[in-house]
Scaffold this motif. Structure first.
Motif, PDB file in Angstrom:
ATOM      1  N   ALA A 138      22.268  43.796   5.045  1.00 40.89           N
ATOM      2  CA  ALA A 138      21.478  42.695   4.484  1.00 40.89           C
ATOM      3  C   ALA A 138      21.529  41.432   5.360  1.00 40.89           C
ATOM      4  O   ALA A 138      22.480  41.239   6.122  1.00 40.89           O
ATOM      5  CB  ALA A 138      21.986  42.372   3.081  1.00 40.89           C
ATOM      6  N   TRP A 140      20.966  36.936   5.757  1.00 38.82           N
ATOM      7  CA  TRP A 140      21.622  35.779   5.158  1.00 38.82           C
ATOM      8  C   TRP A 140      20.693  34.907   4.310  1.00 38.82           C
ATOM      9  O   TRP A 140      21.143  34.027   3.600  1.00 38.82           O
ATOM     10  CB  TRP A 140      22.217  34.886   6.263  1.00 38.82           C
ATOM     11  N   LYS A 164      26.803  46.165   3.748  1.00 39.37           N
ATOM     12  CA  LYS A 164      27.246  45.178   4.727  1.00 39.37           C
ATOM     13  C   LYS A 164      26.386  43.933   4.563  1.00 39.37           C
ATOM     14  O   LYS A 164      25.264  43.846   5.066  1.00 39.37           O
ATOM     15  CB  LYS A 164      27.100  45.704   6.159  1.00 39.37           C
ATOM     16  N   GLU A 167      27.052  38.293   8.007  1.00 37.47           N
ATOM     17  CA  GLU A 167      28.268  37.550   8.370  1.00 37.47           C
ATOM     18  C   GLU A 167      28.127  36.066   8.035  1.00 37.47           C
ATOM     19  O   GLU A 167      29.126  35.349   7.939  1.00 37.47           O
ATOM     20  CB  GLU A 167      28.600  37.733   9.855  1.00 37.47           C
ATOM     21  N   GLY A 217      16.329  42.801   7.638  1.00 39.75           N
ATOM     22  CA  GLY A 217      16.705  41.846   8.674  1.00 39.75           C
ATOM     23  C   GLY A 217      15.577  41.660   9.667  1.00 39.75           C
ATOM     24  O   GLY A 217      14.409  41.897   9.351  1.00 39.75           O
ATOM     25  N   SER A 218      15.938  41.268  10.887  1.00 41.76           N
ATOM     26  CA  SER A 218      14.914  40.910  11.871  1.00 41.76           C
ATOM     27  C   SER A 218      14.356  42.149  12.587  1.00 41.76           C
ATOM     28  O   SER A 218      14.965  43.218  12.567  1.00 41.76           O
ATOM     29  CB  SER A 218      15.531  39.965  12.900  1.00 41.76           C
ATOM     30  N   THR A 221      16.716  43.589  15.478  1.00 45.93           N
ATOM     31  CA  THR A 221      17.851  44.365  14.950  1.00 45.93           C
ATOM     32  C   THR A 221      17.354  45.656  14.301  1.00 45.93           C
ATOM     33  O   THR A 221      17.993  46.705  14.413  1.00 45.93           O
ATOM     34  CB  THR A 221      18.680  43.539  13.946  1.00 45.93           C
ATOM     35  N   LEU A 240      11.608  44.234   7.406  1.00 48.36           N
ATOM     36  CA  LEU A 240      11.781  43.318   8.536  1.00 48.36           C
ATOM     37  C   LEU A 240      11.040  41.994   8.321  1.00 48.36           C
ATOM     38  O   LEU A 240      10.724  41.632   7.197  1.00 48.36           O
ATOM     39  CB  LEU A 240      11.334  44.032   9.817  1.00 48.36           C
ATOM     40  N   GLY A 241      10.774  41.330   9.398  1.00 45.99           N
ATOM     41  CA  GLY A 241      10.213  39.981   9.310  1.00 45.99           C
ATOM     42  C   GLY A 241       8.743  39.951   8.929  1.00 45.99           C
ATOM     43  O   GLY A 241       8.090  40.979   8.767  1.00 45.99           O
ATOM     44  N   CYS A 273      11.401  35.918   4.194  1.00 47.98           N
ATOM     45  CA  CYS A 273      10.553  36.879   4.913  1.00 47.98           C
ATOM     46  C   CYS A 273       9.120  36.781   4.435  1.00 47.98           C
ATOM     47  O   CYS A 273       8.186  37.017   5.193  1.00 47.98           O
ATOM     48  CB  CYS A 273      11.085  38.294   4.705  1.00 47.98           C
ATOM     49  N   GLU A 367       7.292  35.142  14.116  1.00 42.93           N
ATOM     50  CA  GLU A 367       7.918  34.660  12.885  1.00 42.93           C
ATOM     51  C   GLU A 367       8.716  33.392  13.207  1.00 42.93           C
ATOM     52  O   GLU A 367       9.525  33.382  14.144  1.00 42.93           O
ATOM     53  CB  GLU A 367       8.856  35.731  12.329  1.00 42.93           C
TER      54      GLU A 367
END
Ligand code: NAD
Length: 497
Positions: A138, A140, A164, A167, A217-218, A221, A240-241, A273, A367
């Motif tokens: 996931a 942030w 996960k 961070e 995520g992006s 990644t 994604l984005g 997003c 983005e």
């Protein structure tokens, strides 16, 4: 967020620098241990009825709700986002859990299907067994929602999950995940577990040989995740984005469109997003629309106080990206209707509205993931749709039109479109959520979201012999003659031509 030792990192508030907590950097060995526990726990979970699973998920919902103040405080501490926004994402996540638990049986229970004319001597059934153990990775920006969204459909479909969180914002998600075991002491340890760390930890999850990775995520990644998953042919779901668009047609309610665009673009500081990053307004309503956007956006405040619309940029690197896009647009001749490069006063970025940005500019094509809205003018709806569809993304979209909303919506290349409002498809668990193009593939939410975490299985049963047995040797010349006649009888007559 900073790495504090070889095996830990500390999460800090992005605006104040205050410490929120220290978390382990999990290794491939840690993940392998969790996967073993998850496999045992999943066998138990898959053996329960849908009703039993629903009861346990509902207990988890109640446990999360009873800790919601603490969860929202942590969400605020680790991201600096207004508590109201954290509550909002928590509600959306709980709705996902509730919907998935309530509808799993309807969508995934075994069903009989017609065997078809050629094999009508068979019975046929389709079942939807769970995949096994799913990894959820996931971001942030809405950490609780993206974690819950990833778990909800997988869990309701009978899977275990290793999660996960980002961070940058793991604290609130960890609390949410741990509430499951508290609410369900009879569940084996490890049915839902969490791991923390950086890219290496995420990569280890992808290469452990789990049964699916649900990644949010992006785009860069996402590509790495897909490549890593190829090692074990682990299927992936990629959320994604986006570069979401709003079309304001000639017959739009300009006031409603302006209010919604400002909220949709600046909600969560644009770190969404599905945040609105592009607007195509038809020339007929351009002036009143721009006037209202300017008026409304100019009153949007940024900070950590209760009344502020949004908080800091959560990740420092995003600030550089925002600066690059705003500078590129202005250098290319765009007008700053609200704010400009001066709006960037790290870690905060005040609202920026750019007008008349060239279509090939990074501010239109890439983005931004910050509080920047680009508004370009078009002659008519056809031009708006052509330009709206001209990026590699296709996540969300919206259209304001009194009469043509559905027509325009059908012509937009996106995973979802909202008519005369914005973003609502995200908060509605009954409709699929996901993107096309660079925005990813696979779906959370709805019937499709539940099927995403099951492996459709066909079971066919021979009930009686019909005609020649074509599944045995030797074949007799007679058999071929019967089949030849059947082909003429069944297929030679034209149907629906
Ligand atoms: P990111 O891609 O940098 O990180 C996402 C997660 O992937 C983090 O947990 C990170 O630790 C992990 N990760 C990093 N490298 C990895 C690797 N090599 N292998 C496996 N995992 C790895 O994204 P972000 O900056 O946290 O989030 C912002 C992005 O997420 C934006 O592009 C946004 O549009 C997107 N997003 C999409 C949705 C959606 O539903 N489509 C929702 C929210 C955010």
């Amino acid at each position: 967020m900073t790495q504090t030792a070889t095996n830990t990192f500390t999460v800090t508030n992005p605006a104040t620098g205050e410490s929120v907590g220290t978390f382990p950097i999990h290794t491939a060995e840690d993940i392998a241990e969790r996967a073993t526990a998850a496999r045992t726990a999943q066998a138990w979970w898959a053996g329960l009825t849908f009703a039993d699973r629903k009861r346990r998920i509902n207990r988890w919902i109640a446990a999360i709700a009873s800790q919601s103040d603490e969860i929202c405080d942590l969400g605020f501490a680790e991201t600096g986002r207004p508590r109201g926004d954290v509550q909002f994402e928590l509600i959306a996540g709980l709705e996902d859990l509730r919907w998935a638990a309530a509808h799993a049986e309807r969508v995934l229970k075994e069903r009989r299907v017609a065997p078809g004319m050629a094999l009508f001597n068979f019975g046929a059934r389709v079942s939807y067994p769970p995949l096994g153990v799913v990894g959820v990775i996931a971001p942030w920006n809405v950490p609780i929602y993206t974690v819950l969204c990833g778990i909800a459909y997988a869990l309701a479909a009978g899977n275990a999950a290793i999660v996960k969180p980002s961070e940058y914002a793991p604290a609130s998600s960890v609390l949410v995940i741990e509430a499951f075991a508290t609410a369900n002491p009879d569940a084996p340890a490890g049915l839902i577990s969490w791991i923390t760390g950086f890219a290496e930890t995420g990569n280890a999850l992808c290469t452990t040989g789990l049964d699916k990775i649900a990644f949010t995520g992006s785009v860069p990644t996402g590509r790495k995740v897909m490549a890593a998953c190829a090692e074990h042919l682990t299927p992936v779901l990629l959320e994604l984005g986006g570069k979401d668009v709003t079309i304001v047609a000639e017959d739009a309610d300009v006031e409603k469109a302006a209010q919604a665009v400002v909220w949709g673009g600046f909600f969560n500081g644009g770190q969404a997003c599905v945040g609105i990053e592009r607007v195509y307004v038809t020339r007929a309503v351009r002036e009143p629309f721009l006037a209202r956007v300017k008026e409304i956006a100019s009153k949007v405040t940024t900070g950590l106080d209760e009344g502020d619309a949004y908080g800091p940029m959560i990740v420092p690197a995003q600030i550089d990206l925002v600066r690059r896009h705003v500078t590129a647009a202005i250098d290319a001749g765009a007008t700053a209707l609200v704010g400009g490069v001066d709006s960037i006063r790290a870690p905060f970025v005040d609202p920026v509205v750019l007008v008349d940005v060239p279509e090939d500019n990074p501010a239109v094509q890439e983005e931004t993931f910050g509080p920047v809205i680009v508004i370009n003018t078009v002659a008519d709806v056809d031009e708006a749709i052509a330009k709206a569809n001209a990026t590699r993304f296709g996540l969300g979209s919206s259209v304001f039109s009194a009469r043509r909303g559905r027509e325009i919506a059908h012509r937009l290349k996106a995973g979802g479109t909202t008519i005369n409002s914005v973003l609502t498809f995200v908060g509605m668990p009954s409709v699929p959520f996901g993107g096309i193009g660079d925005s990813g593939f696979g779906r959370f939410h709805g019937d499709d979201g539940l099927r995403e975490f099951a492996a459709p299985k066909a079971t066919t049963t021979k009930r009686f012999q019909m005609g020649p047995d074509m599944q045995s040797f030797p074949r007799r010349p007679d058999d071929f003659e019967q089949v030849r006649k059947m082909v003429k009888f069944r297929y030679a007559k034209r149907r629906g031509v």
